[in-house]
Design an enzyme around this catalytic site. Structure first.
Site, short mmCIF file in Angstrom:
data_model
loop_
_atom_site.label_atom_id
_atom_site.label_comp_id
_atom_site.label_asym_id
_atom_site.label_seq_id
_atom_site.Cartn_x
_atom_site.Cartn_y
_atom_site.Cartn_z
N HIS A 194 0.84 -1.20 0.00
CA HIS A 194 0.00 0.00 0.00
C HIS A 194 0.87 1.24 0.00
CE1 HIS A 194 -3.92 -1.85 1.66
NE2 HIS A 194 -4.05 -1.53 0.40
N ARG A 301 -9.31 -3.23 -11.09
CA ARG A 301 -9.06 -4.41 -10.26
C ARG A 301 -10.10 -4.46 -9.15
NH1 ARG A 301 -3.17 -2.94 -11.15
NH2 ARG A 301 -2.08 -4.85 -11.73
N ARG A 338 -12.52 -5.89 -14.37
CA ARG A 338 -12.04 -7.27 -14.23
C ARG A 338 -12.77 -7.93 -13.07
NH1 ARG A 338 -5.81 -8.50 -13.12
NH2 ARG A 338 -6.36 -7.89 -11.02
N GLU A 441 -2.55 -14.33 -19.13
CA GLU A 441 -1.52 -14.22 -18.09
C GLU A 441 -0.99 -15.58 -17.64
OE1 GLU A 441 -3.11 -12.04 -14.76
OE2 GLU A 441 -5.04 -13.04 -14.87
N ASN A 464 2.41 -9.19 -15.55
CA ASN A 464 2.93 -9.49 -14.21
C ASN A 464 2.84 -10.99 -13.92
OD1 ASN A 464 2.92 -6.73 -14.14
ND2 ASN A 464 1.12 -6.57 -12.84
N ASP A 465 1.67 -11.54 -14.18
CA ASP A 465 1.52 -12.98 -13.94
C ASP A 465 2.12 -13.81 -15.07
OD1 ASP A 465 0.36 -13.46 -11.41
OD2 ASP A 465 -1.49 -12.54 -12.13
N ARG A 475 6.17 -14.23 -7.77
CA ARG A 475 6.20 -12.76 -7.69
C ARG A 475 6.47 -12.26 -6.28
NH1 ARG A 475 0.53 -10.81 -10.43
NH2 ARG A 475 0.99 -8.75 -9.64
N CYS A 512 -1.90 -4.84 -19.89
CA CYS A 512 -2.24 -4.08 -18.69
C CYS A 512 -1.32 -4.39 -17.52
CB CYS A 512 -3.69 -4.31 -18.29
SG CYS A 512 -4.02 -6.01 -17.80
C1 PEP Z 1 -0.99 -8.92 -14.40
O1 PEP Z 1 -0.93 -10.06 -13.93
O2 PEP Z 1 -0.17 -8.45 -15.21
C2 PEP Z 1 -2.09 -8.02 -14.02
C3 PEP Z 1 -2.30 -6.88 -14.63
O3 PEP Z 1 -2.86 -8.40 -13.00
P1 PEP Z 1 -2.41 -8.36 -11.47
O4 PEP Z 1 -1.12 -7.57 -11.36
O5 PEP Z 1 -3.56 -7.71 -10.78
O6 PEP Z 1 -2.22 -9.80 -11.14
MG MG Z 2 -2.59 -10.98 -12.91
#
Ligand code: PEP
Ligand code: MG
Length: 581
Positions: A194, A301, A338, A441, A464-465, A475, A512
């Site tokens: 946060h 999100r 989402r 993802e 990211n995923d 992660r 994204c």
């Molecule tokens: C991602 O996985 O890239 C994504 C945008 O979703 P989050 O970061 O919320 O898992």
């Molecule tokens: Mg994700």
């Protein structure tokens, strides 16, 4: 003596100033057993401290500046909820009553137990909520000690100060804003804590996870925070100071220049229009999205809405109001909502999810996101109805996270049809042509893309995923963080393949994940064919600048060379040419 510390860069920019050390967490408390006759008095002492902190949080909430980031209010609410949570309050009281611990001991013991529980949570975001509980406990301990909270001592500090702390409560961050601090450094924290999120939205250069910073840096030390690289230079040599002062003024100039881009259309030198959308967590973030010139919300999100409800999931009306608000604030621009992307955190467990998430050996590979939603069809239908109802108040799209299998897509689409049927029966309006898209993802989704292209209206690549699952890098695990590499050839190939195949099939596709907001990767993504980016609003102008300077034709060859490279040096060399193209 000059020395340099390294941490995680979470908020860009350079800060130069004197260290303002905030006392480390007051978790080192007295442990003693109380007499049976003292038990009720001890419980009362705890209750009084709890009330004191409630008042503190109420004051913080009331003092929120009108232009404070919307996350602030949400964070304070989260802390208020934690302060009332039975897991913290009742269990602590039980420890006082059954074990006769003094309240400080009982509270830190309960914190310890909750922390262990949180350490097992795979989801990085949720795992980092542990810090929120620690911050609440810290406030209660300070109230018990009769001491003021860390921030009270900060008033009157001068504007060349850089806060150095073991950890910082997000709610305290807004006081930093009014105190015009230059930046901050913490021992703890991760990219999605946060505190990091708030720092980014406040635009304060920051580095977190700078281990032992608060022990090594002394009060009033001259320090430089390089928020671009997560570097902290303590007591810099004059030449280093000069260099960073220069860089700092360059950046300030750049920022001013960037503002001029706000109203210009986003297109490449060759005239291709590029959409730059915003990622938001709460409906009111849509304001920042509009202010930044975003042409839509590429990722809302929604799990943030769910996480703020410890004892129950938000009702359909409440969700509908939130989605409608985002749609209305965006004033006709698309809002991609989402569906809940969470495995199982406390609030959801308490709803009887019974998902076994806590006991899963590999929670990252377990019942998360759409998998969880499909296992809770009533909850999922409630969310789908709320989104559908909001669709008449703007341009709303539905985005589904973590899909991999054809039957998951089909089940999801069946449930969307069912939600529509239920609304039809009730005579409630919705957009019958609402678009439904999938996050790409999971590597399997990218590789088996035809399954998605055939069934869905659009795709959004969650880098990211995608990186996490392609490289088998958790992660959330610091021990392997250095292997989390967006430029790994396997990752680049999956992204390029997805973009190419979606384009060929005429299915709109965006990115994204964090890669979309990294200006160092903008040209690479453009060269791979990306025309829709979604990122934190604060990144939009800097990415736009890259777009305006790019020519798609000249990117073709260097980007093809990047994709044809496998050795890291070759990839790096090819990337340099992309930057120069
Ligand atoms: C991602 O996985 O890239 C994504 C945008 O979703 P989050 O970061 O919320 O898992
Ligand atoms: Mg994700």
């Amino acid at each position: 003596m000059s020395f340099t510390l390294h941490g995680i860069p979470v908020s860009r920019g350079i800060a130069i100033g004197r260290a303002y050390l905030i006392a480390p967490a007051a978790l080192d408390v007295d442990h003693y057993l109380i007499e049976p006759t003292q038990i009720e008095g001890e419980v009362e002492r705890f209750r009084a401290a709890q009330q004191h902190v409630h008042r503190e949080l109420d004051t913080l909430r009331a003092d929120l500046a009108a232009d404070a980031p919307s996350e602030m209010g949400a964070f304070i609410n989260v802390h208020s909820m934690i302060l009332n949570d039975a897991m913290l309050v009742q269990e602590t009281i039980d420890l006082i009553r059954t074990r006769r611990y003094n309240v400080e001991w009982a509270l830190t013991e309960q914190l310890e137990r909750l922390s262990r529980h949180f350490d097992d949570i795979e989801d990085e975001y949720l795992r980092e909520r542990k810090a929120d509980i620690e911050q609440v406990v810290e406030r209660v301990l300070k109230a018990l000690a009769g001491a003021s909270t860390a921030l009270n001592g900060v008033h009157g500090a001068c504007d060349e100060m850089i806060v150095v702390a073991h950890d910082i409560a997000p709610a305290d961050m807004m006081q930093f804003k009014t105190q015009t601090f230059q930046g901050f450094v913490t021992d703890l924290g991760g990219r999605t804590s946060h505190t990091a999120i708030v720092a980014r939205s406040l635009g304060i250069p920051a580095a977190v996870g700078v281990q032992h910073a608060s022990a090594l840096i002394r009060q009033d030390d001259l320090i430089i925070v390089d928020g671009d690289h997560g570097i902290v230079i303590v007591d810099p040599a004059p030449i280093v100071l000069e260099e960073y002062s220069y860089r700092q003024s360059e950046k300030a100039l750049e920022q001013r220049k960037l503002q001029r881009l706000k109203f210009s259309p986003t297109q490449t030198l060759c005239g291709t229009r590029i959409e730059l959308c915003a990622n938001i967590e709460l409906p009111d973030d849509a304001r920042a999205a509009v202010d930044s010139g975003a042409t839509g919300v590429g990722l809302f999100r929604t799990e943030f809405l769910f996480m703020n409800h410890k004892d129950r999931l938000p009702e359909e009306e409440e969700q509908f109001a939130a989605y409608r608000r985002a749609a209305e604030l965006m004033n006709g621009l698309p809002v991609t909502i989402r569906t809940i992307d969470v495995g199982a955190d406390k609030p959801l467990d308490s709803m009887g999810g019974g998902d076994g998430y806590e006991t899963a050996a590999n929670p990252a590979l377990g019942l998360r996101a759409i998998r969880w939603s499909l296992s809770e069809p009533q909850m999922f239908l409630t969310q789908l109805r709320a989104i559908l109802r909001a669709s008449v108040f703007g341009t709303v799209k539905i985005l589904i996270p973590m899909l991999a299998h054809a039957q998951e897509i089909d089940q999801t689409l069946d449930l969307i049809r069912e939600a529509k049927r239920q609304l039809d029966d009730a005579g409630i309006a919705y957009d019958p042509n609402i678009q439904v898209g999938a996050m790409i993802e999971i590597p399997a989704a990218a590789i088996a893309l035809p399954l998605f292209l055939k069934r869905l209206d659009f795709l959004s690549i969650g880098t990211n995923d995608l990186i996490q699952y392609t490289l088998a890098i958790d992660r959330a695990d610091n021990a392997v963080a250095h292997l989390y590499d967006p430029l790994h050839p396997a990752v680049l190939h999956l992204i390029a393949f997805t973009l190419r195949e979606a384009k060929r099939a005429g299915v709109p596709v965006s990115v994204c994940g964090e890669m979309a907001g990294d200006p160092a990767l903008t040209r690479l993504l453009l060269g791979m064919g990306l025309t829709e980016f979604s990122m934190h609003p604060s990144q939009i102008l800097v990415v736009k600048q890259e777009v305006l300077r790019s020519h798609l034709k000249t990117l073709e060859k260097p980007v093809a060379d990047v994709l044809a490279s496998f050795e890291p040096e070759e990839v790096q060399a090819a990337l340099k040419l992309v930057a120069l193209a």
